[in-house]
Design a protein around this motif. Structure first.
Motif, PDB file in Angstrom:
ATOM      1  N   GLN A  67      11.380  -3.894  -3.234  1.00 23.46           N
ATOM      2  CA  GLN A  67      10.333  -4.460  -4.383  1.00 23.46           C
ATOM      3  C   GLN A  67       9.791  -5.744  -3.631  1.00 23.46           C
ATOM      4  O   GLN A  67       8.513  -5.807  -3.677  1.00 23.46           O
ATOM      5  N   ASN A  68      10.611  -6.703  -3.010  1.00 24.71           N
ATOM      6  CA  ASN A  68      10.236  -7.819  -2.492  1.00 24.71           C
ATOM      7  C   ASN A  68       9.427  -7.461  -1.043  1.00 24.71           C
ATOM      8  O   ASN A  68       8.255  -7.992  -0.972  1.00 24.71           O
ATOM      9  N   GLY A  69       9.675  -6.311  -0.438  1.00 29.88           N
ATOM     10  CA  GLY A  69       8.668  -5.679   0.570  1.00 29.88           C
ATOM     11  C   GLY A  69       7.423  -5.433   0.125  1.00 29.88           C
ATOM     12  O   GLY A  69       6.384  -5.481   0.670  1.00 29.88           O
ATOM     13  N   VAL A  70       7.245  -4.623  -0.995  1.00 28.14           N
ATOM     14  CA  VAL A  70       6.032  -4.237  -1.905  1.00 28.14           C
ATOM     15  C   VAL A  70       5.343  -5.672  -1.998  1.00 28.14           C
ATOM     16  O   VAL A  70       3.908  -5.798  -1.745  1.00 28.14           O
ATOM     17  N   SER A  71       5.979  -6.667  -2.452  1.00 33.58           N
ATOM     18  CA  SER A  71       5.283  -7.888  -2.875  1.00 33.58           C
ATOM     19  C   SER A  71       4.741  -8.541  -1.793  1.00 33.58           C
ATOM     20  O   SER A  71       3.558  -9.160  -1.389  1.00 33.58           O
ATOM     21  N   LEU A  72       5.490  -8.606  -0.715  1.00 31.16           N
ATOM     22  CA  LEU A  72       5.048  -9.272   0.766  1.00 31.16           C
ATOM     23  C   LEU A  72       3.782  -8.365   1.221  1.00 31.16           C
ATOM     24  O   LEU A  72       2.600  -9.165   1.609  1.00 31.16           O
ATOM     25  N   LEU A  73       3.652  -6.950   1.159  1.00 29.42           N
ATOM     26  CA  LEU A  73       2.653  -6.241   1.546  1.00 29.42           C
ATOM     27  C   LEU A  73       1.377  -6.638   0.613  1.00 29.42           C
ATOM     28  O   LEU A  73       0.297  -6.578   1.174  1.00 29.42           O
ATOM     29  N   GLN A  74       1.616  -6.836  -0.512  1.00 27.84           N
ATOM     30  CA  GLN A  74       0.447  -6.905  -1.592  1.00 27.84           C
ATOM     31  C   GLN A  74       0.157  -8.261  -1.175  1.00 27.84           C
ATOM     32  O   GLN A  74      -1.276  -8.554  -1.270  1.00 27.84           O
ATOM     33  N   THR A  75       0.926  -9.513  -1.001  1.00 26.68           N
ATOM     34  CA  THR A  75       0.350 -10.630  -0.493  1.00 26.68           C
ATOM     35  C   THR A  75      -0.652 -10.495   0.732  1.00 26.68           C
ATOM     36  O   THR A  75      -1.650 -11.243   0.755  1.00 26.68           O
ATOM     37  N   ALA A  76      -0.126  -9.890   1.875  1.00 24.87           N
ATOM     38  CA  ALA A  76      -0.949  -9.771   3.097  1.00 24.87           C
ATOM     39  C   ALA A  76      -2.054  -8.940   3.055  1.00 24.87           C
ATOM     40  O   ALA A  76      -3.212  -9.453   3.593  1.00 24.87           O
ATOM     41  N   GLY A 125      -5.766 -16.476   8.186  1.00 21.84           N
ATOM     42  CA  GLY A 125      -5.059 -15.891   9.215  1.00 21.84           C
ATOM     43  C   GLY A 125      -3.670 -16.556   9.518  1.00 21.84           C
ATOM     44  O   GLY A 125      -2.596 -16.297   9.658  1.00 21.84           O
ATOM     45  N   SER A 126      -3.981 -17.867   9.433  1.00 24.91           N
ATOM     46  CA  SER A 126      -2.943 -18.809   9.761  1.00 24.91           C
ATOM     47  C   SER A 126      -2.091 -19.486   8.548  1.00 24.91           C
ATOM     48  O   SER A 126      -0.921 -19.922   8.618  1.00 24.91           O
ATOM     49  N   SER A 127      -2.803 -19.183   7.408  1.00 25.11           N
ATOM     50  CA  SER A 127      -1.938 -19.841   6.210  1.00 25.11           C
ATOM     51  C   SER A 127      -1.544 -18.856   5.310  1.00 25.11           C
ATOM     52  O   SER A 127      -0.346 -19.184   4.451  1.00 25.11           O
ATOM     53  N   ALA A 128      -1.665 -17.452   5.337  1.00 21.98           N
ATOM     54  CA  ALA A 128      -1.252 -16.419   4.418  1.00 21.98           C
ATOM     55  C   ALA A 128       0.238 -16.323   4.847  1.00 21.98           C
ATOM     56  O   ALA A 128       0.560 -16.104   5.822  1.00 21.98           O
ATOM     57  N   GLU A 129       0.960 -16.499   3.668  1.00 15.23           N
ATOM     58  CA  GLU A 129       2.572 -16.486   3.892  1.00 15.23           C
ATOM     59  C   GLU A 129       3.184 -15.941   2.631  1.00 15.23           C
ATOM     60  O   GLU A 129       2.647 -16.057   1.436  1.00 15.23           O
ATOM     61  N   PHE A 130       4.397 -15.661   2.935  1.00 18.89           N
ATOM     62  CA  PHE A 130       5.394 -15.081   1.802  1.00 18.89           C
ATOM     63  C   PHE A 130       6.684 -15.750   2.009  1.00 18.89           C
ATOM     64  O   PHE A 130       7.422 -15.293   2.949  1.00 18.89           O
ATOM     65  N   LYS A 134       4.886 -16.685   7.808  1.00 16.81           N
ATOM     66  CA  LYS A 134       3.546 -16.217   8.241  1.00 16.81           C
ATOM     67  C   LYS A 134       3.155 -15.031   8.333  1.00 16.81           C
ATOM     68  O   LYS A 134       4.084 -14.213   8.701  1.00 16.81           O
ATOM     69  N   LEU A 135       2.173 -14.549   7.524  1.00 14.17           N
ATOM     70  CA  LEU A 135       2.175 -13.004   7.944  1.00 14.17           C
ATOM     71  C   LEU A 135       0.896 -12.449   8.572  1.00 14.17           C
ATOM     72  O   LEU A 135       0.843 -11.251   9.147  1.00 14.17           O
ATOM     73  N   LEU A 136      -0.214 -13.171   8.832  1.00 14.49           N
ATOM     74  CA  LEU A 136      -1.366 -12.700   9.493  1.00 14.49           C
ATOM     75  C   LEU A 136      -1.764 -13.467  10.700  1.00 14.49           C
ATOM     76  O   LEU A 136      -2.551 -13.138  11.330  1.00 14.49           O
ATOM     77  N   ASN A 137      -0.815 -14.200  11.223  1.00 10.47           N
ATOM     78  CA  ASN A 137      -1.072 -14.900  12.795  1.00 10.47           C
ATOM     79  C   ASN A 137      -0.225 -14.178  13.906  1.00 10.47           C
ATOM     80  O   ASN A 137      -0.259 -14.727  14.890  1.00 10.47           O
ATOM     81  N   GLY A 138      -0.038 -13.004  13.538  1.00 16.17           N
ATOM     82  CA  GLY A 138       0.800 -12.066  14.706  1.00 16.17           C
ATOM     83  C   GLY A 138       2.221 -12.525  14.812  1.00 16.17           C
ATOM     84  O   GLY A 138       2.826 -11.759  15.630  1.00 16.17           O
ATOM     85  N   SER A 139       2.815 -13.504  14.007  1.00 23.15           N
ATOM     86  CA  SER A 139       4.307 -13.669  14.250  1.00 23.15           C
ATOM     87  C   SER A 139       5.299 -12.806  13.502  1.00 23.15           C
ATOM     88  O   SER A 139       6.223 -12.767  13.780  1.00 23.15           O
ATOM     89  N   PHE A 140       4.436 -12.079  12.374  1.00 17.14           N
ATOM     90  CA  PHE A 140       5.808 -11.203  11.458  1.00 17.14           C
ATOM     91  C   PHE A 140       6.006 -10.201  12.172  1.00 17.14           C
ATOM     92  O   PHE A 140       5.097  -9.104  12.296  1.00 17.14           O
TER      93      PHE A 140
END
Length: 422
Positions: A67-76, A125-130, A134-140
């Motif tokens: 469920q947390n994984g789904v929430s992370l993906l929904q955020t991203a 890209g740099s601020s989206a996080e869960f 950080k989700l969208l800066n390539g580090s996840f």
């Protein structure tokens, strides 16, 4: 007849004790609801039950993980939805600028909006996080534990969705100290008015004329010594206040000028400031995005070059990275394709996230069903059948009361000896 040993009383007492103990166990099970309250009740059943409990509790946590994984993906995915909208607007502007009914001033305004939109793509890209990640800066590059046991997991890597990685960040421009100059004399007439190029030849920075002939050189990029026509060192030098290691020079007969230009190989759209005391480049929030040892080549946190300058930066220099170039018809025409590619990249990333989200939702349903079935199996082993246990308790309670009555009768039997003593 014996009075020292009342065998009947002893036998009845044993039966009474057994019945009382059995009734006590029945009451314990009825009050706890468990058939197994201690290992002695059913050693094998307890071991099996505890293993099942471990599985059940692990499955319940795995459900939360999914469920947390789904929430992370929904955020991203929600953040990328906005990036998609921005890219579509950027495409509109590129198509508009590619039409030659626009004047130069029109294109300046269109470029200004493109630059602002590119900055917002970088900011998202740099601020989206869960949960601080950080989700969208390539580090996840994460792993979701979606099972109760070792290695029952799945991995997910989310690509970099910032402006540079998407190909919609433009070139680097400098807002201050755009040129550096140096006074010079030409006693030997070795340097003529004109345009020259500077290149690095193994740590020696050479100045070449339009024919490729070396006319001056420097080991520091600051002080350049001219060369006579025979190749020997000449009489003249010119000194820059900032190091010049590449690019072009111009000489008007009196002053040598180097114009700063930059190669962007990693800077996102935005505004940056050079801090000479620490040789670092700071973003608009004061965070270090690159470091340099000479103010010319700047490296990111991973050690790769993010941009290089032809003229060394000085303290307080402000750099500006805009969006895709739509300043001319040809540039706008090319940018349409670049932005199309960015739109397709984001669409592919969102599609991947959607697929993983669906998988996690199915996983969550499967975990719920498995946990339910295991709970039912564990219940059959460990929980008590209340009806059956109550029936057994009633039997043992009656036997206990009967044994108690019979013990009273057995205790009366030795009194018959008194009749013989009369």
């Amino acid at each position: 007849m014996r009075i020292n040993t009342n065998v009947a009383a002893l036998n009845t007492h044993r039966q009474l004790t057994a019945g009382s103990n059995a009734a006590a166990k029945n009451m314990e099970r009825l009050s706890s609801g468990l058939r197994i309250n201690r290992a002695s009740d059913d050693a094998a059943g307890l071991a099996i039950s505890e293993k099942m409990r471990g599985q059940i509790r692990g499955l319940e946590v795995a459900q939360k993980n999914a469920q947390n994984g789904v929430s992370l993906l929904q955020t991203a995915e929600g953040a990328l939805n906005e990036t998609h909208s921005i890219l579509q607007r950027m495409r509109e502007l590129a198509v508009q600028s590619a039409n030659d009914t626009n004047t130069s001033s029109d294109r300046v305004k269109l470029q200004a909006e493109i630059d602002t939109l590119a900055e917002e793509v970088s900011r998202i890209g740099s601020s989206a996080e869960f949960n601080g990640k950080k989700l969208l800066n390539g580090s996840f590059d994460g792993t979701f534990q979606i099972g109760a046991n070792q290695d029952q997991n799945m991995s997910l890597k989310i690509g970099d969705s910032q402006s540079y990685s998407l190909g919609v960040a433009g070139s680097v421009g400098i807002e201050q100290s755009s040129t550096v100059t140096a006074g010079t004399t030409t006693k030997g007439d070795t340097l003529k008015a004109g345009t020259y190029s500077v290149s690095d030849n193994g740590g020696v920075y050479e100045v070449k004329d339009e024919n490729g002939k070396v006319v001056a050189s420097s080991t520091t990029g600051l002080v350049f010594t001219t060369k006579a026509f025979d190749g020997a060192a000449g009489d003249d030098t010119f000194t820059f206040k900032q190091s010049v290691t590449s690019g072009t020079l111009s000489f008007d007969g009196t002053t040598v000028t180097a114009k700063a230009s930059f190669t962007n190989s990693g800077l996102e759209a935005g505004t940056y400031t050079y801090q000479a005391s620490d040789n670092v480049l700071l973003d608009a929030h004061g965070e270090v995005v690159a470091r340099s040892g000479d103010g010319v080549k700047f490296m990111g946190s991973d050690g790769t070059q993010v941009f290089a300058a032809t003229v060394g930066l000085t303290n307080g220099d402000t750099l500006k990275v805009g969006g895709a170039d739509i300043s001319t018809q040809a540039a706008a025409n090319t940018s349409i394709t670049a932005i199309n590619t960015a739109i397709e990249t984001v669409a592919a990333e969102r599609s991947k996230m959607g697929a993983v989200q669906n998988r996690l939702e199915f996983t969550n349903n499967s975990l719920s069903t498995t946990a339910e079935n295991l709970t039912s199996a564990e219940s059959r082993i460990r929980d008590v059948d209340m009806a059956k246990e109550m029936m057994t308790f009633t039997k043992n309670n009656i036997l206990s009361q009967a044994a108690q009555a019979m013990l009273a009768q057995a205790n009366q039997q030795p009194q018959a000896v008194l009749q013989l003593l009369r």
